[in-house]
Design a protein around this motif. Structure first.
Motif, mmCIF file in Angstrom:
data_model
loop_
_atom_site.group_PDB
_atom_site.id
_atom_site.type_symbol
_atom_site.label_atom_id
_atom_site.label_comp_id
_atom_site.label_asym_id
_atom_site.label_seq_id
_atom_site.Cartn_x
_atom_site.Cartn_y
_atom_site.Cartn_z
ATOM 1 N N THR A 36 1.320 -1.332 -0.316
ATOM 2 C CA THR A 36 0.075 -0.254 0.391
ATOM 3 C C THR A 36 0.994 1.309 0.043
ATOM 4 O OG1 THR A 36 -0.178 -0.353 2.175
ATOM 5 C CG2 THR A 36 -2.087 -1.585 1.492
ATOM 6 N N GLN A 37 0.238 2.423 -0.887
ATOM 7 C CA GLN A 37 1.224 3.400 -0.607
ATOM 8 C C GLN A 37 0.522 5.002 -0.403
ATOM 9 O OE1 GLN A 37 3.365 2.026 -4.507
ATOM 10 N NE2 GLN A 37 3.999 4.242 -3.921
ATOM 11 N N THR A 38 0.865 5.922 0.676
ATOM 12 C CA THR A 38 0.130 7.422 0.440
ATOM 13 C C THR A 38 0.926 8.239 0.567
ATOM 14 O OG1 THR A 38 0.090 6.840 2.819
ATOM 15 C CG2 THR A 38 -2.078 5.977 2.870
ATOM 16 N N PRO A 39 0.182 9.278 -0.245
ATOM 17 C CA PRO A 39 -1.225 9.508 -0.599
ATOM 18 C C PRO A 39 -1.352 8.698 -2.244
ATOM 19 C CG PRO A 39 -0.234 11.311 -1.337
ATOM 20 C CD PRO A 39 0.875 10.522 0.004
ATOM 21 N N LYS A 40 -2.090 8.773 -2.939
ATOM 22 C CA LYS A 40 -2.909 8.315 -4.445
ATOM 23 C C LYS A 40 -2.364 9.539 -5.391
ATOM 24 C CE LYS A 40 -6.289 4.719 -4.484
ATOM 25 N NZ LYS A 40 -7.866 3.933 -4.442
ATOM 26 N N HIS A 41 -2.450 10.364 -4.532
ATOM 27 C CA HIS A 41 -1.796 12.143 -5.393
ATOM 28 C C HIS A 41 -1.644 13.092 -4.398
ATOM 29 C CE1 HIS A 41 -3.914 10.135 -9.563
ATOM 30 N NE2 HIS A 41 -5.403 10.148 -8.370
ATOM 31 N N LEU A 42 -0.778 14.025 -4.866
ATOM 32 C CA LEU A 42 0.240 14.948 -4.604
ATOM 33 C C LEU A 42 0.219 15.958 -5.212
ATOM 34 C CD1 LEU A 42 1.077 15.163 -1.418
ATOM 35 C CD2 LEU A 42 2.458 14.362 -1.898
ATOM 36 N N ILE A 43 0.042 17.144 -4.794
ATOM 37 C CA ILE A 43 -0.162 18.052 -6.124
ATOM 38 C C ILE A 43 0.777 19.231 -5.041
ATOM 39 C CG2 ILE A 43 -0.707 20.464 -6.758
ATOM 40 C CD1 ILE A 43 -3.127 17.950 -7.554
ATOM 41 N N THR A 44 1.785 20.293 -5.304
ATOM 42 C CA THR A 44 2.431 20.784 -4.220
ATOM 43 C C THR A 44 3.173 21.760 -5.296
ATOM 44 O OG1 THR A 44 3.137 21.161 -2.844
ATOM 45 C CG2 THR A 44 4.549 19.442 -4.461
ATOM 46 N N VAL A 94 7.631 17.155 0.622
ATOM 47 C CA VAL A 94 6.069 16.142 0.949
ATOM 48 C C VAL A 94 7.240 14.756 1.025
ATOM 49 C CG1 VAL A 94 5.072 16.801 -0.902
ATOM 50 C CG2 VAL A 94 6.701 15.512 -1.504
ATOM 51 N N THR A 95 5.640 13.924 1.633
ATOM 52 C CA THR A 95 6.509 12.744 2.161
ATOM 53 C C THR A 95 5.876 11.948 1.863
ATOM 54 O OG1 THR A 95 7.595 13.643 4.407
ATOM 55 C CG2 THR A 95 6.793 11.362 4.586
ATOM 56 N N LEU A 96 5.862 10.560 1.374
ATOM 57 C CA LEU A 96 5.065 9.364 0.507
ATOM 58 C C LEU A 96 5.443 7.833 1.093
ATOM 59 C CD1 LEU A 96 5.536 11.657 -1.842
ATOM 60 C CD2 LEU A 96 5.813 9.767 -3.282
ATOM 61 N N ARG A 97 4.979 7.405 2.268
ATOM 62 C CA ARG A 97 4.451 6.277 3.048
ATOM 63 C C ARG A 97 3.677 5.351 2.081
ATOM 64 N NH1 ARG A 97 3.445 5.748 8.684
ATOM 65 N NH2 ARG A 97 2.383 3.509 8.581
#
Lengths: 110, 113
Positions: free
Chosen positions: B5-13, B19-22
């Motif tokens: 599993t990965q969160t988030p699916k989408h990231l706009i910055t 940012v941090t991806l998990r």
């Protein structure tokens, strides 16, 4: 020069045809060869994993490795529209890192 | 479903942000790998962690860092973001390490504006 070369396509075939995909690699020490399928906006999923020269068959899929030519192939028989995806070859390099080809986009038309 | 599993699916910055991806690996998998996929570079290996320790680095920028926690989940931190960092970031996991089949998560799509 990339360690793994793959034609990005696109490759368009009619339903029922044989899809032929291939990659070349540069280092003769590579021993583990994989094919992944990736649908649009999804993660890659492993289709085939081979360790040595020769053929490996799984249903409609056949993976072929020719170490003397540093050439790997994937054949899809009786192709279906659901086979439309990007196919990536991948090889574990000498440092245990997975090196991917560019991916070939395949479109199977009904 | 690969079990990763990965969160988030989408990231706009925006440029310059962090940012941090998990990523949570499959149950029982000790290895976590991070990859970046962009249109011009394809799928590129970034970094590999095994049971909390860094094992291998690929084409990872100094602005990027990762870690794997005791519960085996992993985070990829991207800082001082640039437009060129816009890409899909995938996490994969495997049982022990080299040569094992890697199972990929659904990815996080990062857009830097």
């Amino acid at each position: 020069q990339k360690e793994v070369e793959q034609d990005p396509g696109p490759l368009s075939v009619p339903e029922g045809a044989i899809v032929s995909l291939n990659c070349t690699y540069s280092n003769s020490a590579f021993q583990y060869f994989m094919w992944y399928r990736q649908y649009s906006r999804k993660g890659p999923e492993l289709l085939m994993y081979t360790y040595s020269s020769g053929n490996k068959e799984d249903g409609r899929f056949t993976a072929q490795v020719d170490k003397s030519s540093k050439y790997i192939s994937l054949f899809i028989r009786d192709s279906q529209p659901s086979d439309s995806a990007t196919y990536l070859c991948a090889i574990f390099d000498s440092w245990g890192k997975l090196q991917f080809g560019a991916g070939t986009q395949v479109v199977v038309t009904p | 479903d690969s079990g990763v599993t990965q969160t988030p699916k989408h990231l706009i910055t925006a440029t310059g942000q962090r940012v941090t991806l998990r990523c949570s690996p499959r149950s029982g998998d000790l290895s976590v790998y991070w990859y970046q996929q962009s249109l011009d570079q394809g799928l590129q290996f970034l970094i590999h962690y095994y049971n909390g320790e860094e094992r291998a680095k690929g084409n990872i920028l100094e602005r990027f860092s990762a870690q794997q926690f005791p519960d085996l989940h992993s985070e990829l931190n991207l800082s001082s973001l640039e437009l060129g960092d816009s890409a899909l970031y995938f996490c994969a996991s495997s049982g022990s390490g080299v040569g094992d089949e890697q199972f990929f998560g659904p990815g996080t799509r990062l857009t830097v504006l």
